[in-house]
Scaffold this motif. Sequence first.
Motif, PDB file in Angstrom:
ATOM      1  N   ARG A   1       0.845  -1.197   0.000  1.00 32.37           N
ATOM      2  CA  ARG A   1       0.000   0.000   0.000  1.00 32.37           C
ATOM      3  C   ARG A   1       0.879   1.244   0.000  1.00 32.37           C
ATOM      4  O   ARG A   1       1.016   1.913  -1.012  1.00 32.37           O
ATOM      5  CB  ARG A   1      -0.963  -0.044   1.204  1.00 32.37           C
ATOM      6  CG  ARG A   1      -2.145   0.868   1.046  1.00 32.37           C
ATOM      7  CD  ARG A   1      -1.840   2.298   1.365  1.00 32.37           C
ATOM      8  NE  ARG A   1      -1.411   2.465   2.755  1.00 32.37           N
ATOM      9  CZ  ARG A   1      -0.856   3.580   3.217  1.00 32.37           C
ATOM     10  NH1 ARG A   1      -0.658   4.618   2.429  1.00 32.37           N
ATOM     11  NH2 ARG A   1      -0.467   3.652   4.468  1.00 32.37           N
ATOM     12  N   ASP A   2       1.569   1.540   1.093  1.00 37.04           N
ATOM     13  CA  ASP A   2       2.411   2.733   1.087  1.00 37.04           C
ATOM     14  C   ASP A   2       3.607   2.513   0.158  1.00 37.04           C
ATOM     15  O   ASP A   2       4.003   3.398  -0.596  1.00 37.04           O
ATOM     16  CB  ASP A   2       2.899   3.065   2.505  1.00 37.04           C
ATOM     17  CG  ASP A   2       3.041   4.557   2.724  1.00 37.04           C
ATOM     18  OD1 ASP A   2       3.510   5.233   1.801  1.00 37.04           O
ATOM     19  OD2 ASP A   2       2.700   5.052   3.804  1.00 37.04           O
TER      20      ASP A   2
ATOM     21  N   LEU B   1      -6.775  -0.101   3.257  1.00 34.36           N
ATOM     22  CA  LEU B   1      -6.813   1.309   3.675  1.00 34.36           C
ATOM     23  C   LEU B   1      -8.049   2.000   3.089  1.00 34.36           C
ATOM     24  O   LEU B   1      -8.389   1.775   1.926  1.00 34.36           O
ATOM     25  CB  LEU B   1      -5.552   2.040   3.194  1.00 34.36           C
ATOM     26  CG  LEU B   1      -5.464   3.508   3.633  1.00 34.36           C
ATOM     27  CD1 LEU B   1      -5.136   3.612   5.117  1.00 34.36           C
ATOM     28  CD2 LEU B   1      -4.418   4.275   2.825  1.00 34.36           C
TER      29      LEU B   1
ATOM     30  N   HIS C   1      -8.677  -0.211   7.858  1.00 31.66           N
ATOM     31  CA  HIS C   1      -7.766   0.851   8.317  1.00 31.66           C
ATOM     32  C   HIS C   1      -8.268   2.180   7.750  1.00 31.66           C
ATOM     33  O   HIS C   1      -8.248   2.388   6.537  1.00 31.66           O
ATOM     34  CB  HIS C   1      -6.340   0.529   7.831  1.00 31.66           C
ATOM     35  CG  HIS C   1      -5.320   1.564   8.205  1.00 31.66           C
ATOM     36  ND1 HIS C   1      -4.043   1.567   7.703  1.00 31.66           N
ATOM     37  CD2 HIS C   1      -5.378   2.631   9.041  1.00 31.66           C
ATOM     38  CE1 HIS C   1      -3.369   2.588   8.203  1.00 31.66           C
ATOM     39  NE2 HIS C   1      -4.159   3.252   9.015  1.00 31.66           N
TER      40      HIS C   1
ATOM     41  N   PHE D   1      -8.133   6.412   7.654  1.00 31.72           N
ATOM     42  CA  PHE D   1      -7.272   7.549   8.016  1.00 31.72           C
ATOM     43  C   PHE D   1      -7.958   8.864   7.696  1.00 31.72           C
ATOM     44  O   PHE D   1      -8.779   8.957   6.782  1.00 31.72           O
ATOM     45  CB  PHE D   1      -5.906   7.449   7.318  1.00 31.72           C
ATOM     46  CG  PHE D   1      -5.926   7.841   5.867  1.00 31.72           C
ATOM     47  CD1 PHE D   1      -6.365   6.956   4.901  1.00 31.72           C
ATOM     48  CD2 PHE D   1      -5.506   9.100   5.466  1.00 31.72           C
ATOM     49  CE1 PHE D   1      -6.395   7.315   3.570  1.00 31.72           C
ATOM     50  CE2 PHE D   1      -5.525   9.475   4.128  1.00 31.72           C
ATOM     51  CZ  PHE D   1      -5.970   8.573   3.175  1.00 31.72           C
TER      52      PHE D   1
ATOM     53  N   SER E   1      -6.020   6.072  11.808  1.00 28.79           N
ATOM     54  CA  SER E   1      -4.781   6.855  11.708  1.00 28.79           C
ATOM     55  C   SER E   1      -5.084   8.329  11.540  1.00 28.79           C
ATOM     56  O   SER E   1      -5.683   8.718  10.529  1.00 28.79           O
ATOM     57  CB  SER E   1      -3.955   6.410  10.490  1.00 28.79           C
ATOM     58  OG  SER E   1      -3.466   5.119  10.649  1.00 28.79           O
TER      59      SER E   1
ATOM     60  N   GLU F   1      -3.875  11.271  10.148  1.00 21.99           N
ATOM     61  CA  GLU F   1      -2.767  11.590   9.240  1.00 21.99           C
ATOM     62  C   GLU F   1      -2.059  12.877   9.677  1.00 21.99           C
ATOM     63  O   GLU F   1      -2.696  13.807  10.179  1.00 21.99           O
ATOM     64  CB  GLU F   1      -3.320  11.744   7.817  1.00 21.99           C
ATOM     65  CG  GLU F   1      -2.217  11.804   6.777  1.00 21.99           C
ATOM     66  CD  GLU F   1      -2.747  12.177   5.395  1.00 21.99           C
ATOM     67  OE1 GLU F   1      -3.933  12.497   5.265  1.00 21.99           O
ATOM     68  OE2 GLU F   1      -1.939  12.157   4.459  1.00 21.99           O
TER      69      GLU F   1
ATOM     70  N   PRO G   1       0.749   8.355  12.541  1.00 20.05           N
ATOM     71  CA  PRO G   1       1.664   8.513  11.402  1.00 20.05           C
ATOM     72  C   PRO G   1       2.520   9.779  11.512  1.00 20.05           C
ATOM     73  O   PRO G   1       2.025  10.839  11.885  1.00 20.05           O
ATOM     74  CB  PRO G   1       0.727   8.652  10.195  1.00 20.05           C
ATOM     75  CG  PRO G   1      -0.673   8.476  10.697  1.00 20.05           C
ATOM     76  CD  PRO G   1      -0.628   8.736  12.173  1.00 20.05           C
TER      77      PRO G   1
ATOM     78  N   THR H   1       3.621  11.451   8.894  1.00 15.71           N
ATOM     79  CA  THR H   1       3.354  11.397   7.454  1.00 15.71           C
ATOM     80  C   THR H   1       4.464  12.004   6.602  1.00 15.71           C
ATOM     81  O   THR H   1       4.757  11.530   5.510  1.00 15.71           O
ATOM     82  CB  THR H   1       2.007  12.111   7.188  1.00 15.71           C
ATOM     83  OG1 THR H   1       1.022  11.466   7.995  1.00 15.71           O
ATOM     84  CG2 THR H   1       1.608  12.079   5.739  1.00 15.71           C
TER      85      THR H   1
ATOM     86  N   HIS I   1       3.679   4.827  12.372  1.00 19.61           N
ATOM     87  CA  HIS I   1       3.869   4.704  10.919  1.00 19.61           C
ATOM     88  C   HIS I   1       4.773   5.872  10.517  1.00 19.61           C
ATOM     89  O   HIS I   1       4.323   7.014  10.455  1.00 19.61           O
ATOM     90  CB  HIS I   1       2.490   4.799  10.259  1.00 19.61           C
ATOM     91  CG  HIS I   1       2.507   4.879   8.769  1.00 19.61           C
ATOM     92  ND1 HIS I   1       2.051   3.869   7.949  1.00 19.61           N
ATOM     93  CD2 HIS I   1       2.912   5.872   7.925  1.00 19.61           C
ATOM     94  CE1 HIS I   1       2.155   4.230   6.692  1.00 19.61           C
ATOM     95  NE2 HIS I   1       2.687   5.441   6.640  1.00 19.61           N
TER      96      HIS I   1
ATOM     97  N   HIS J   1       7.725   7.949   8.192  1.00 21.07           N
ATOM     98  CA  HIS J   1       8.359   8.141   6.882  1.00 21.07           C
ATOM     99  C   HIS J   1       9.795   8.602   7.100  1.00 21.07           C
ATOM    100  O   HIS J   1      10.162   9.119   8.153  1.00 21.07           O
ATOM    101  CB  HIS J   1       7.541   9.115   6.031  1.00 21.07           C
ATOM    102  CG  HIS J   1       6.370   8.412   5.405  1.00 21.07           C
ATOM    103  ND1 HIS J   1       6.421   7.880   4.139  1.00 21.07           N
ATOM    104  CD2 HIS J   1       5.145   8.104   5.886  1.00 21.07           C
ATOM    105  CE1 HIS J   1       5.259   7.294   3.865  1.00 21.07           C
ATOM    106  NE2 HIS J   1       4.472   7.415   4.916  1.00 21.07           N
TER     107      HIS J   1
ATOM    108  N   GLN K   1      -3.607   9.846  -0.393  1.00 20.88           N
ATOM    109  CA  GLN K   1      -3.349  11.078   0.336  1.00 20.88           C
ATOM    110  C   GLN K   1      -3.537  12.348  -0.494  1.00 20.88           C
ATOM    111  O   GLN K   1      -3.489  13.426   0.048  1.00 20.88           O
ATOM    112  CB  GLN K   1      -1.965  11.038   0.953  1.00 20.88           C
ATOM    113  CG  GLN K   1      -1.999  10.215   2.217  1.00 20.88           C
ATOM    114  CD  GLN K   1      -0.904   9.200   2.274  1.00 20.88           C
ATOM    115  OE1 GLN K   1      -0.396   8.742   1.263  1.00 20.88           O
ATOM    116  NE2 GLN K   1      -0.524   8.816   3.464  1.00 20.88           N
TER     117      GLN K   1
END
Length: 516
Positions: free
Chosen positions: A14-15, A74, A99, A101, A141, A143, A171, A173, A204, A206, A513
């Motif tokens: 997914r991500d 998601l 899930h 967000f 989540s 975001e 997250p 993000t 989560h 980045h 997103q």
Amino acid sequence: MSTEKLIIFDTTMRDGEQSPGASMTRDEKLRIARQLERMRVDVIEAGFPASSNGDFEAVRAVAGAIRESIVAGLCRANDKDIQRGIDALKDAKGPWRIHIFLATSPLHMAKKLRMTPEQVFEQARLSVRYAKNACPDVEFSPEDASRSEPDFLCRVLEAVIKEGATTINIPDTVGYAVPEQFGEMILNLRKRIPNSDKAVWSVHCHNDLGMAVANSLAAVRIGGARQIECTVNGLGERAGNTSLEEVVMAVRTRKDFFNLVTNIDTTQIVPASRLVSQITGFVVQPNKAVVGANAFAHASGIHQDGVLKARETYEIMTAEDVGWSANKIVLGKLSGRNAFRQRLKELGVELDNEDGYNKAFQRFKDLADKKAEIFDEDLLALVAQEAGATGDEEWGLVSMRQGSGTSEKPFASLVLRAKSSEIKAESKGDGPVDATFKAIEGVAKSGAELLLYSVNAVTQGTESQGEVTVRLAKGGRIVNGVGADTDIIVASAKAYISALNKLASKVERLNPQYQL
Ligand code: KIV
Ligand code: ZN
């Protein structure tokens, strides 16, 4: 103090898929999902079902194939997206998770969502309520949490836990957090929210500042998070996500410090890394921790001497622990069909049908004619292409010939398959790769822009197969093609053709997103 479990939530599909050119087909997702299950990942986020019909089908297929891991989808925080997620997951073979967000930072609420904090609060609550009617396992989540107002965040999270969210995922993000502060943020949220003990706390992160792994581990150690969201090879948007292999091996190697265990079968890490790299065309840098080709290579004489005397002098984990097969020669020219199939099984490779095995075996025989020693890595490169093929691709390589030298202009002459007919393609170029690409482009006329060309040796030595990645861009879409062969010009042609086929396969997909 008793050892607690750290839940590993993988979001490679997914991500990870949101990296430019990393999008995966349903069959590719199935192959990765099977490998993740073999690795005993606790939660597999299979995709974003509302993003496209293709991803809906991919999530459905993964949910229908995976029994042991929880399969998650998601969804944005609206009923339509959530219903799409429920529809994709409800016939799952095993447990499943929705899930949801929704952004909570002032910047995201005002500029991206164009919603007031009160509207966001209500939407968060109602979306979890909607999901909870169909699915007991709901993750929420907020975001851009690391740039959200703590008071508002506490209000939203308390409310969604009241509605039944069972996991709260925080997250980072945009990769803005720093470890100590992020760890304390999680701790404070858990302390301040009265019903925080009703949910598992997750993070989560980045990697924009190169701190995703450090932030995740600080959240665990300082903040008490018990789920980490991560990806194989750290794949993900921009600079990527927390790398699965790094957090898993950190927690295992420093159990004295973290006092946590994961479920992960670490010997499946390198096969997972290879598979994800081959499918996405994202090459693993040689000095990457745990899965890079140099991660266990001791180049300097002093280190080699130390390792030979006592491994622990320069190694904190063994190559075998993470699934490096130490370049075993496994098969050769005389190996038969059964030995080939058995080795694939040992490597955890399953092809979908008998035809797939027959074609892969034929390619193995062709490779064994060119290369005396076949390593596990060769087999994985070979089947990656076989398993990725659907048989109805727009373009195929039938044969090719090319020439170059100090006194002649390089040329390439190819026969391409276009649907059922064969077309000749010829060109000169600045080098043999350039000539090959020009020849293919001369007949395909895709007009795509070449963004990246890279070659990597699959194993060591000059008779190794070369694995080529080609990244093409056209009309806002970016795709990666991968090809492997003992002849790197042939590998280059295969990679270019694979990228063209991906461009032709019209996958329209939303990035979760960037849209509402
Ligand atoms: O980075 C992020 O905020 C995300 C969420 C959808 C969890 O990927
Ligand atoms: Zn993310």
